[in-house]
Motif scaffolding. Sequence first.
Motif, PDB file in Angstrom:
ATOM      1  N   ASN A 272       0.911  -1.313   0.041  1.00  0.00           N
ATOM      2  CA  ASN A 272       0.199   0.067   0.023  1.00  0.00           C
ATOM      3  C   ASN A 272       0.850   1.283   0.211  1.00  0.00           C
ATOM      4  OD1 ASN A 272      -2.286  -1.366   0.000  1.00  0.00           O
ATOM      5  ND2 ASN A 272      -2.483  -1.643   2.392  1.00  0.00           N
ATOM      6  N   LEU A 273       2.078   1.243   0.564  1.00  0.00           N
ATOM      7  CA  LEU A 273       2.834   2.393   0.551  1.00  0.00           C
ATOM      8  C   LEU A 273       3.172   2.893  -0.934  1.00  0.00           C
ATOM      9  CD1 LEU A 273       5.669   1.316   3.226  1.00  0.00           C
ATOM     10  CD2 LEU A 273       3.775   3.213   3.293  1.00  0.00           C
ATOM     11  N   SER A 274       3.090   4.325  -0.989  1.00  0.00           N
ATOM     12  CA  SER A 274       3.012   4.843  -2.438  1.00  0.00           C
ATOM     13  C   SER A 274       4.229   6.152  -2.511  1.00  0.00           C
ATOM     14  CB  SER A 274       1.808   5.263  -2.931  1.00  0.00           C
ATOM     15  OG  SER A 274       1.326   6.025  -2.216  1.00  0.00           O
ATOM     16  N   SER A 275       4.220   6.918  -1.340  1.00  0.00           N
ATOM     17  CA  SER A 275       4.838   8.097  -1.131  1.00  0.00           C
ATOM     18  C   SER A 275       6.471   7.778  -1.407  1.00  0.00           C
ATOM     19  CB  SER A 275       4.652   8.761   0.060  1.00  0.00           C
ATOM     20  OG  SER A 275       3.393   9.068  -0.005  1.00  0.00           O
ATOM     21  N   PRO A 276       7.267   8.374  -2.167  1.00  0.00           N
ATOM     22  CA  PRO A 276       8.644   8.214  -2.446  1.00  0.00           C
ATOM     23  C   PRO A 276       9.364   8.512  -1.008  1.00  0.00           C
ATOM     24  CG  PRO A 276       7.682   9.598  -4.112  1.00  0.00           C
ATOM     25  CD  PRO A 276       6.689   9.442  -3.014  1.00  0.00           C
ATOM     26  N   GLY A 277      10.637   7.677  -0.695  1.00  0.00           N
ATOM     27  CA  GLY A 277      11.032   7.438   0.441  1.00  0.00           C
ATOM     28  C   GLY A 277      11.805   6.287   0.688  1.00  0.00           C
ATOM     29  N   TYR A 278      12.406   6.237   2.044  1.00  0.00           N
ATOM     30  CA  TYR A 278      12.453   5.096   2.510  1.00  0.00           C
ATOM     31  C   TYR A 278      11.833   4.552   3.818  1.00  0.00           C
ATOM     32  CZ  TYR A 278      17.052   5.392  -0.239  1.00  0.00           C
ATOM     33  OH  TYR A 278      17.969   5.572  -1.210  1.00  0.00           O
ATOM     34  N   TYR A 279      11.404   3.410   3.964  1.00  0.00           N
ATOM     35  CA  TYR A 279      10.641   2.766   4.883  1.00  0.00           C
ATOM     36  C   TYR A 279      11.509   1.735   5.448  1.00  0.00           C
ATOM     37  CZ  TYR A 279       7.343   5.418   2.702  1.00  0.00           C
ATOM     38  OH  TYR A 279       6.473   6.493   2.136  1.00  0.00           O
ATOM     39  N   GLY A 280      11.741   1.831   6.799  1.00  0.00           N
ATOM     40  CA  GLY A 280      12.711   0.741   7.590  1.00  0.00           C
ATOM     41  C   GLY A 280      12.109  -0.164   7.860  1.00  0.00           C
ATOM     42  N   ASP A 281      12.749  -1.577   7.946  1.00  0.00           N
ATOM     43  CA  ASP A 281      12.098  -2.800   8.663  1.00  0.00           C
ATOM     44  C   ASP A 281      13.195  -3.260   9.736  1.00  0.00           C
ATOM     45  OD1 ASP A 281      10.023  -4.845   8.179  1.00  0.00           O
ATOM     46  OD2 ASP A 281      11.976  -6.147   7.759  1.00  0.00           O
ATOM     47  N   SER A 282      13.886  -2.329  10.178  1.00  0.00           N
ATOM     48  CA  SER A 282      14.886  -2.806  11.381  1.00  0.00           C
ATOM     49  C   SER A 282      16.109  -3.439  10.581  1.00  0.00           C
ATOM     50  CB  SER A 282      14.217  -3.285  12.451  1.00  0.00           C
ATOM     51  OG  SER A 282      14.020  -4.738  12.296  1.00  0.00           O
ATOM     52  N   ASP A 283      16.845  -3.203  11.466  1.00  0.00           N
ATOM     53  CA  ASP A 283      18.368  -4.313  11.228  1.00  0.00           C
ATOM     54  C   ASP A 283      18.779  -3.886   9.862  1.00  0.00           C
ATOM     55  OD1 ASP A 283      18.129  -5.657  13.652  1.00  0.00           O
ATOM     56  OD2 ASP A 283      16.823  -7.003  13.032  1.00  0.00           O
ATOM     57  N   GLY A 284      18.839  -2.777   9.432  1.00  0.00           N
ATOM     58  CA  GLY A 284      19.444  -2.284   8.332  1.00  0.00           C
ATOM     59  C   GLY A 284      18.841  -2.413   6.881  1.00  0.00           C
ATOM     60  N   LEU A 285      17.537  -3.242   6.994  1.00  0.00           N
ATOM     61  CA  LEU A 285      16.662  -3.185   5.855  1.00  0.00           C
ATOM     62  C   LEU A 285      15.601  -2.229   5.542  1.00  0.00           C
ATOM     63  CD1 LEU A 285      15.633  -5.105   3.296  1.00  0.00           C
ATOM     64  CD2 LEU A 285      13.994  -6.271   5.078  1.00  0.00           C
ATOM     65  N   TRP A 286      15.710  -1.644   4.384  1.00  0.00           N
ATOM     66  CA  TRP A 286      14.825  -0.644   3.913  1.00  0.00           C
ATOM     67  C   TRP A 286      14.104  -0.813   2.509  1.00  0.00           C
ATOM     68  CZ3 TRP A 286      14.609   4.010   6.805  1.00  0.00           C
ATOM     69  CH2 TRP A 286      15.410   4.433   8.063  1.00  0.00           C
ATOM     70  N   LEU A 287      12.831  -0.434   2.559  1.00  0.00           N
ATOM     71  CA  LEU A 287      12.172  -0.338   1.244  1.00  0.00           C
ATOM     72  C   LEU A 287      12.308   0.978   0.773  1.00  0.00           C
ATOM     73  CD1 LEU A 287      10.114  -1.622  -0.709  1.00  0.00           C
ATOM     74  CD2 LEU A 287       8.136  -0.488   0.728  1.00  0.00           C
ATOM     75  N   GLN A 288      12.851   1.100  -0.468  1.00  0.00           N
ATOM     76  CA  GLN A 288      12.850   2.409  -1.273  1.00  0.00           C
ATOM     77  C   GLN A 288      11.921   2.359  -2.097  1.00  0.00           C
ATOM     78  OE1 GLN A 288      16.215   2.742  -4.004  1.00  0.00           O
ATOM     79  NE2 GLN A 288      16.539   4.855  -3.320  1.00  0.00           N
ATOM     80  N   ILE A 289      11.252   3.517  -2.379  1.00  0.00           N
ATOM     81  CA  ILE A 289      10.190   3.924  -3.315  1.00  0.00           C
ATOM     82  C   ILE A 289      10.737   5.232  -4.210  1.00  0.00           C
ATOM     83  CG2 ILE A 289       7.735   4.603  -3.819  1.00  0.00           C
ATOM     84  CD1 ILE A 289       6.975   3.183  -1.140  1.00  0.00           C
ATOM     85  N   ALA A 290      10.853   4.890  -5.533  1.00  0.00           N
ATOM     86  CA  ALA A 290      11.491   6.115  -6.208  1.00  0.00           C
ATOM     87  C   ALA A 290      10.513   6.782  -6.389  1.00  0.00           C
ATOM     88  CB  ALA A 290      12.106   5.249  -7.614  1.00  0.00           C
ATOM     89  N   LYS A 291      10.628   8.240  -6.900  1.00  0.00           N
ATOM     90  CA  LYS A 291       9.748   8.989  -7.544  1.00  0.00           C
ATOM     91  C   LYS A 291       8.849   8.391  -8.490  1.00  0.00           C
ATOM     92  CE  LYS A 291      12.502  13.060  -6.604  1.00  0.00           C
ATOM     93  NZ  LYS A 291      12.889  14.468  -6.943  1.00  0.00           N
TER      94      LYS A 291
END
Length: 216
Positions: free
Chosen positions: A15-34
């Motif tokens: 569901n996430l759609s806004s550009p940015g970085y979303y953390g899952d802890s321990d160094g893992l991030w979801l990156q959403i590009a523009k």
Amino acid sequence: MGHLVKKLSAKLVENLSSPGYYGDSDGLWLQIAKGGSKSWIFRFTIAGKAREMGLGGLNAVSLGVARERAGQCRLLLSEGRDANAARTSDALRTSRLKTFDQCAAACICAHRASWKNPKHIAQWQSTLASYASPVFGALPVADVDTELVVKVLRPVWNVKTETAARLRGRSESILDWATVSKYRSGDNPARWRGHLENLLADPNKIAPVVNFPALP
């Protein structure tokens, strides 16, 4: 801009759609590009420097798989190894396992556009499949050596000299291609001058086989 670190869920990731970085802890991030594309990033610090490594796009790598890959990276870091360097080393090791047959197909494909006659391509494929492939086609191209090349050539060198000479030249071209492509290193074991000429008779001096005329 980074967001507060908290555990992600498969539904939230979808569901996430806004550009940015979303953390899952321990160094893992979801990156959403523009543009809306989503990919996984592993962030870590080594030798006091912040680094990050891509773990794949969301369309190919699920949250669960991304967590597994991040865990593998953390294990490497705990052993004092650079995760990026380790992955590059593994990729290089895998690339060196490319077989002679795979390199032959890639070499032929690379030159196909300059070979206007389809018969020429078919002759390359047929010659290699008949003689080279049964002996070392399935071996890593890096393991093809002079002994193997001679093993292919010697049985036909004096009886099918023209075919054998073409086979040698084609094998040399493929091994050159593999060297330039960094799938092998060192001298070309199929080269003639200064190498195979010391092991095999000069094809230009081998008496041609004369067949008797066919009976009526």
